[in-house]
Design a protein around this motif. Structure first.
Motif, PDB file in Angstrom:
ATOM      1  N   ASP A  43       0.840  -1.208   0.000  1.00  0.00           N
ATOM      2  CA  ASP A  43       0.000   0.000   0.000  1.00  0.00           C
ATOM      3  C   ASP A  43       0.873   1.256   0.000  1.00  0.00           C
ATOM      4  OD1 ASP A  43      -2.402  -1.482   0.191  1.00  0.00           O
ATOM      5  OD2 ASP A  43      -2.315  -1.477   2.390  1.00  0.00           O
ATOM      6  N   VAL A  44       1.878   1.261   0.848  1.00  0.00           N
ATOM      7  CA  VAL A  44       2.760   2.430   0.946  1.00  0.00           C
ATOM      8  C   VAL A  44       3.473   2.661  -0.388  1.00  0.00           C
ATOM      9  CG1 VAL A  44       4.824   3.369   2.079  1.00  0.00           C
ATOM     10  CG2 VAL A  44       3.087   2.183   3.430  1.00  0.00           C
ATOM     11  N   ALA A  45       3.951   1.584  -0.993  1.00  0.00           N
ATOM     12  CA  ALA A  45       4.652   1.703  -2.276  1.00  0.00           C
ATOM     13  C   ALA A  45       3.736   2.305  -3.332  1.00  0.00           C
ATOM     14  CB  ALA A  45       5.153   0.323  -2.725  1.00  0.00           C
ATOM     15  N   LEU A  46       2.566   1.726  -3.480  1.00  0.00           N
ATOM     16  CA  LEU A  46       1.670   2.175  -4.551  1.00  0.00           C
ATOM     17  C   LEU A  46       1.210   3.613  -4.316  1.00  0.00           C
ATOM     18  CD1 LEU A  46      -0.432  -1.084  -5.064  1.00  0.00           C
ATOM     19  CD2 LEU A  46       1.578  -0.305  -6.350  1.00  0.00           C
ATOM     20  N   ARG A  47       0.954   3.960  -3.065  1.00  0.00           N
ATOM     21  CA  ARG A  47       0.525   5.330  -2.750  1.00  0.00           C
ATOM     22  C   ARG A  47       1.608   6.354  -3.098  1.00  0.00           C
ATOM     23  NH1 ARG A  47       1.234   7.700   1.853  1.00  0.00           N
ATOM     24  NH2 ARG A  47       1.493   5.810   3.068  1.00  0.00           N
TER      25      ARG A  47
ATOM     26  N   ASN B  32       6.541   1.237  -8.057  1.00  0.00           N
ATOM     27  CA  ASN B  32       5.872   0.138  -8.742  1.00  0.00           C
ATOM     28  C   ASN B  32       6.337  -1.230  -8.241  1.00  0.00           C
ATOM     29  OD1 ASN B  32       4.143  -1.047 -10.615  1.00  0.00           O
ATOM     30  ND2 ASN B  32       5.808  -1.244 -12.111  1.00  0.00           N
ATOM     31  N   ILE B  33       5.399  -1.993  -7.718  1.00  0.00           N
ATOM     32  CA  ILE B  33       5.649  -3.383  -7.323  1.00  0.00           C
ATOM     33  C   ILE B  33       4.520  -4.208  -7.938  1.00  0.00           C
ATOM     34  CG2 ILE B  33       5.739  -5.028  -5.410  1.00  0.00           C
ATOM     35  CD1 ILE B  33       6.718  -2.784  -3.610  1.00  0.00           C
ATOM     36  N   ASN B  34       4.859  -5.278  -8.596  1.00  0.00           N
ATOM     37  CA  ASN B  34       3.812  -6.134  -9.151  1.00  0.00           C
ATOM     38  C   ASN B  34       2.925  -6.649  -8.025  1.00  0.00           C
ATOM     39  OD1 ASN B  34       4.535  -5.883 -11.844  1.00  0.00           O
ATOM     40  ND2 ASN B  34       5.959  -7.607 -11.757  1.00  0.00           N
ATOM     41  N   HIS B  35       1.648  -6.788  -8.335  1.00  0.00           N
ATOM     42  CA  HIS B  35       0.695  -7.259  -7.316  1.00  0.00           C
ATOM     43  C   HIS B  35      -0.507  -7.895  -8.012  1.00  0.00           C
ATOM     44  CE1 HIS B  35      -0.167  -3.081  -8.323  1.00  0.00           C
ATOM     45  NE2 HIS B  35      -1.425  -3.289  -7.985  1.00  0.00           N
ATOM     46  N   THR B  36      -0.233  -8.971  -8.708  1.00  0.00           N
ATOM     47  CA  THR B  36      -1.231  -9.604  -9.566  1.00  0.00           C
ATOM     48  C   THR B  36      -2.523  -9.956  -8.836  1.00  0.00           C
ATOM     49  OG1 THR B  36       0.570 -10.471 -10.901  1.00  0.00           O
ATOM     50  CG2 THR B  36      -1.571 -11.516 -11.199  1.00  0.00           C
ATOM     51  N   CYS B  37      -2.430 -10.389  -7.607  1.00  0.00           N
ATOM     52  CA  CYS B  37      -3.649 -10.802  -6.876  1.00  0.00           C
ATOM     53  C   CYS B  37      -4.287  -9.632  -6.132  1.00  0.00           C
ATOM     54  CB  CYS B  37      -3.354 -11.956  -5.925  1.00  0.00           C
ATOM     55  SG  CYS B  37      -2.408 -11.477  -4.462  1.00  0.00           S
TER      56      CYS B  37
END
Ligand code: FES
Length: 102
Positions: free
Chosen positions: A29-33, A37-42
């Motif tokens: 959450d912190v990264a995306l906010r 960019n971190i992959n998070h397919t699910c």
């Protein structure tokens, strides 16, 4: 550049230092906010393994793996410093490396 005060975590290899937000946020959450960019397919549900990070500092202070993360760690033979970004909560000073290709 480090924030002037407060809690922060660092994402490598780009050395992105970002503030920690709300208590219940995951590292994903912190990264995306913060535009990291971190992959998070699910979608952060702990089932895909694409958000895998390597913890370089702060591993001892992280909470133990959840049951779901522990099962995946056994199945995929994670090393102890390999953690899922969606399953860990940020702690001040945490430093994680995003594997190339993530
Ligand atoms: S986003 Fe799928 S396991 Fe973390």
């Amino acid at each position: 550049m480090k924030p002037k005060s407060g809690k922060y975590i660092t994402f490598l290899p780009d050395e992105r230092i970002v503030p920690v937000g709300q208590k219940d946020e995951s590292v994903l959450d912190v990264a995306l906010r913060n535009g990291v960019n971190i992959n998070h397919t699910c979608g952060g549900n702990g089932t895909c393994g694409t958000c895998l990070l390597w913890v370089e500092e702060g591993l001892e202070e992280l909470h133990p793996r959840s049951e779901m993360e522990a099962e995946m760690a056994i199945d995929r033979t994670f090393r102890k410093e390999e953690r899922l970004a969606c399953q860990i909560h940020p702690i001040h000073g945490l430093k994680v490396r995003i594997p190339s290709g993530s």
